[in-house]
Design an enzyme around this catalytic site. Sequence first.
Site, PDB file in Angstrom:
ATOM      1  N   LEU A  40       3.754 -32.302  -0.110  1.00 40.06           N
ATOM      2  CA  LEU A  40       2.497 -32.603   0.586  1.00 40.06           C
ATOM      3  C   LEU A  40       1.859 -31.323   1.121  1.00 40.06           C
ATOM      4  CD1 LEU A  40       0.391 -34.420   1.923  1.00 40.06           C
ATOM      5  CD2 LEU A  40       1.984 -34.749   3.828  1.00 40.06           C
ATOM      6  N   ILE A  77      11.996 -24.702  11.386  1.00 33.96           N
ATOM      7  CA  ILE A  77      11.439 -25.515  12.474  1.00 33.96           C
ATOM      8  C   ILE A  77      12.460 -25.722  13.604  1.00 33.96           C
ATOM      9  CG2 ILE A  77      12.025 -27.792  11.492  1.00 33.96           C
ATOM     10  CD1 ILE A  77       9.208 -28.724  12.409  1.00 33.96           C
ATOM     11  N   ALA A  85      10.078 -31.332   6.930  1.00 34.54           N
ATOM     12  CA  ALA A  85      11.029 -32.420   7.171  1.00 34.54           C
ATOM     13  C   ALA A  85      12.242 -32.267   6.259  1.00 34.54           C
ATOM     14  CB  ALA A  85      10.363 -33.776   6.900  1.00 34.54           C
ATOM     15  N   THR A 144      13.979 -34.271   3.766  1.00 31.00           N
ATOM     16  CA  THR A 144      13.461 -35.437   3.039  1.00 31.00           C
ATOM     17  C   THR A 144      14.433 -36.048   2.015  1.00 31.00           C
ATOM     18  OG1 THR A 144      12.418 -33.918   1.458  1.00 31.00           O
ATOM     19  CG2 THR A 144      11.041 -34.731   3.258  1.00 31.00           C
ATOM     20  N   THR A 166       6.834 -41.769   8.136  1.00 31.98           N
ATOM     21  CA  THR A 166       7.180 -42.509   6.918  1.00 31.98           C
ATOM     22  C   THR A 166       7.299 -44.024   7.124  1.00 31.98           C
ATOM     23  OG1 THR A 166       8.996 -42.814   5.339  1.00 31.98           O
ATOM     24  CG2 THR A 166       9.596 -41.928   7.462  1.00 31.98           C
ATOM     25  N   ASP A 167       7.141 -44.762   6.027  1.00 29.88           N
ATOM     26  CA  ASP A 167       7.408 -46.211   6.029  1.00 29.88           C
ATOM     27  C   ASP A 167       8.886 -46.504   6.287  1.00 29.88           C
ATOM     28  OD1 ASP A 167       7.659 -44.913   3.401  1.00 29.88           O
ATOM     29  OD2 ASP A 167       8.396 -46.858   2.719  1.00 29.88           O
ATOM     30  N   TYR A 211      17.924 -41.232   7.300  1.00 28.71           N
ATOM     31  CA  TYR A 211      16.627 -40.533   7.195  1.00 28.71           C
ATOM     32  C   TYR A 211      15.584 -41.246   8.079  1.00 28.71           C
ATOM     33  CZ  TYR A 211      12.061 -39.417   5.109  1.00 28.71           C
ATOM     34  OH  TYR A 211      10.742 -39.073   4.912  1.00 28.71           O
ATOM     35  N   TRP A 253       5.691 -43.680  -0.481  1.00 25.51           N
ATOM     36  CA  TRP A 253       5.709 -43.636  -1.950  1.00 25.51           C
ATOM     37  C   TRP A 253       4.827 -42.494  -2.492  1.00 25.51           C
ATOM     38  CZ3 TRP A 253       5.912 -48.790  -5.124  1.00 25.51           C
ATOM     39  CH2 TRP A 253       6.965 -49.578  -4.655  1.00 25.51           C
TER      40      TRP A 253
HETATM   41  N1  LIG Z   1       8.036 -37.961  -0.418  1.00 30.00           N
HETATM   42  C1  LIG Z   1       7.806 -39.198   0.032  1.00 30.00           C
HETATM   43  O1  LIG Z   1       7.814 -40.186  -0.721  1.00 30.00           O
HETATM   44  C2  LIG Z   1       7.487 -39.394   1.489  1.00 30.00           C
HETATM   45  C3  LIG Z   1       7.256 -40.704   1.899  1.00 30.00           C
HETATM   46  C4  LIG Z   1       6.938 -40.913   3.226  1.00 30.00           C
HETATM   47  C5  LIG Z   1       6.839 -39.856   4.100  1.00 30.00           C
HETATM   48  N2  LIG Z   1       7.089 -38.590   3.695  1.00 30.00           N
HETATM   49  C6  LIG Z   1       6.970 -37.514   4.673  1.00 30.00           C
HETATM   50  O2  LIG Z   1       6.008 -36.600   4.216  1.00 30.00           O
HETATM   51  C7  LIG Z   1       6.250 -35.313   4.798  1.00 30.00           C
HETATM   52  C8  LIG Z   1       6.196 -34.232   3.725  1.00 30.00           C
HETATM   53  O3  LIG Z   1       7.286 -34.430   2.842  1.00 30.00           O
HETATM   54  P1  LIG Z   1       7.219 -34.029   1.305  1.00 30.00           P
HETATM   55  O4  LIG Z   1       7.185 -35.272   0.531  1.00 30.00           O
HETATM   56  O5  LIG Z   1       6.175 -33.003   1.108  1.00 30.00           O
HETATM   57  O6  LIG Z   1       8.677 -33.418   1.142  1.00 30.00           O
HETATM   58  P2  LIG Z   1       9.164 -31.940   0.801  1.00 30.00           P
HETATM   59  O7  LIG Z   1       8.552 -31.482  -0.463  1.00 30.00           O
HETATM   60  O8  LIG Z   1      10.650 -31.980   0.919  1.00 30.00           O
HETATM   61  O9  LIG Z   1       8.525 -31.075   1.965  1.00 30.00           O
HETATM   62  C9  LIG Z   1       9.185 -30.806   3.182  1.00 30.00           C
HETATM   63  C10 LIG Z   1       9.043 -29.354   3.475  1.00 30.00           C
HETATM   64  O10 LIG Z   1       9.753 -29.078   4.707  1.00 30.00           O
HETATM   65  C11 LIG Z   1      10.556 -27.939   4.479  1.00 30.00           C
HETATM   66  N3  LIG Z   1      11.692 -27.897   5.412  1.00 30.00           N
HETATM   67  C12 LIG Z   1      12.884 -28.549   5.326  1.00 30.00           C
HETATM   68  N4  LIG Z   1      13.679 -28.172   6.351  1.00 30.00           N
HETATM   69  C13 LIG Z   1      12.972 -27.280   7.098  1.00 30.00           C
HETATM   70  C14 LIG Z   1      13.263 -26.528   8.249  1.00 30.00           C
HETATM   71  N5  LIG Z   1      14.455 -26.611   8.865  1.00 30.00           N
HETATM   72  N6  LIG Z   1      12.330 -25.692   8.731  1.00 30.00           N
HETATM   73  C15 LIG Z   1      11.113 -25.567   8.115  1.00 30.00           C
HETATM   74  N7  LIG Z   1      10.778 -26.255   7.000  1.00 30.00           N
HETATM   75  C16 LIG Z   1      11.700 -27.108   6.500  1.00 30.00           C
HETATM   76  C17 LIG Z   1      11.011 -28.032   3.043  1.00 30.00           C
HETATM   77  O11 LIG Z   1      11.491 -26.789   2.596  1.00 30.00           O
HETATM   78  P3  LIG Z   1      12.586 -26.777   1.388  1.00 30.00           P
HETATM   79  O12 LIG Z   1      11.895 -27.404   0.226  1.00 30.00           O
HETATM   80  O13 LIG Z   1      12.875 -25.325   1.216  1.00 30.00           O
HETATM   81  O14 LIG Z   1      13.745 -27.580   1.872  1.00 30.00           O
HETATM   82  C18 LIG Z   1       9.709 -28.463   2.381  1.00 30.00           C
HETATM   83  O15 LIG Z   1       8.877 -27.360   2.107  1.00 30.00           O
HETATM   84  C19 LIG Z   1       7.585 -35.430   5.523  1.00 30.00           C
HETATM   85  O16 LIG Z   1       7.348 -35.657   6.894  1.00 30.00           O
HETATM   86  C20 LIG Z   1       8.209 -36.664   4.919  1.00 30.00           C
HETATM   87  O17 LIG Z   1       9.109 -37.274   5.814  1.00 30.00           O
HETATM   88  C21 LIG Z   1       7.408 -38.335   2.393  1.00 30.00           C
END
Ligand SMILES: NC(=O)c1ccc[n+]([C@@H]2O[C@H](COP(=O)([O-])OP(=O)(O)OC[C@H]3O[C@@H](n4cnc5c(N)ncnc54)[C@H](OP(=O)(O)O)[C@@H]3O)[C@@H](O)[C@H]2O)c1
Length: 282
Positions: free
Chosen positions: A17, A42, A63, A65, A104-105, A128, A153
């Site tokens: 995202l 973070i 996050a 994830t 998230t959902d 999670y 999703w």
């Molecule tokens: N993907 C889904 O289906 C989904 C659904 C609902 C909600 N969400 C929410 O959407 C948001 C964005 O998630 P995303 O889908 O973009 O997932 P993502 O690609 O895993 O993005 C999360 C980012 O956070 C980074 N991160 C992890 N641990 C960290 C730390 N300790 N300090 C700083 N950065 C850190 C990750 O770095 P690394 O890649 O290097 O670990 C990654 O760049 C999150 O809040 C997630 O909970 C996602």
Amino acid sequence: MVTKDTRIAILGGTGMLGSDLVDSCKQHFFDVIVFDLPEFDIRNSQQLKQAVSAADIIVNCAAYTDVDGAETEAEMAYQVNAEAVGRLGAIVQDSDKWLLHISTDFVFDGRLDAPYVETDLPNPINEYGKSKLAGEQLLVESGCRHCIIRIEWTYGVHGDNFVKKIIQRAKTAETVKVIDDQIGSPTATTEVADIICKILPKTPTGIFHFANAGYVSRYEMAKFIIDKLSTNVNLLPCKTGDFVSAAERPLNSRFDCSKIKDLLDEQIEPWWVPLEHFLRKL
Ligand SMILES: NC(=O)c1ccc[n+]([C@@H]2O[C@H](COP(=O)([O-])OP(=O)(O)OC[C@H]3O[C@@H](n4cnc5c(N)ncnc54)[C@H](OP(=O)(O)O)[C@@H]3O)[C@@H](O)[C@H]2O)c1
């Protein structure tokens, strides 16, 4: 007031995202500054303070994830998704800024027989989801000015996701089994990013649900992808119980997005429009 000179810190700005949000902010001519692993953690209070002081508005996409991984790394998930978010809230409160946090959902158990509204009672069924709900709660306790956007999703160019997995399996297998008892709304991260850019100037407070419009099962979503790819793979519906996974997942991920539609005074794109666009681009 948010102007083109307002500087926006995007935590987790190289994730799935976060990357699309950086692009979208640039298209909207917002001044962005990206923070992510490995330079920025973070969980590090000092680095958090620096990130908050570097910007006028903070968007937290960072996050842990890995939904299945969180079952064995619950402590790590809690540190990133809960403790760090609470600390972030306290720092934002001290500096009198505004934070947009992504959730998230998975804060819900998926047992409701209707789309979830923001006031429905959360009850996460995996580690999670528990860590993300704890993050929301600690943020509220911090007293900082913030809004929480719950999404679901999601798929995008920059990360692993369901769409890419289906495409990959369709290339390598003759038959692909997909669950037909999990219902939600496939949501493009480009759409989430666009909505965030429209929300930023409003700096609202509270929780908002966002997903692309319409509801489908994972099986129906996979069928749409396969049909668009015109491959000969044999797609078979199955049940969640047929797959072994570490984390339990909610069966109902449907969101009621009326609140965010009212805030922005616009309709939300149906799920198949950005998905078709995404498939064409891939
Ligand atoms: N993907 C889904 O289906 C989904 C659904 C609902 C909600 N969400 C929410 O959407 C948001 C964005 O998630 P995303 O889908 O973009 O997932 P993502 O690609 O895993 O993005 C999360 C980012 O956070 C980074 N991160 C992890 N641990 C960290 C730390 N300790 N300090 C700083 N950065 C850190 C990750 O770095 P690394 O890649 O290097 O670990 C990654 O760049 C999150 O809040 C997630 O909970 C996602």
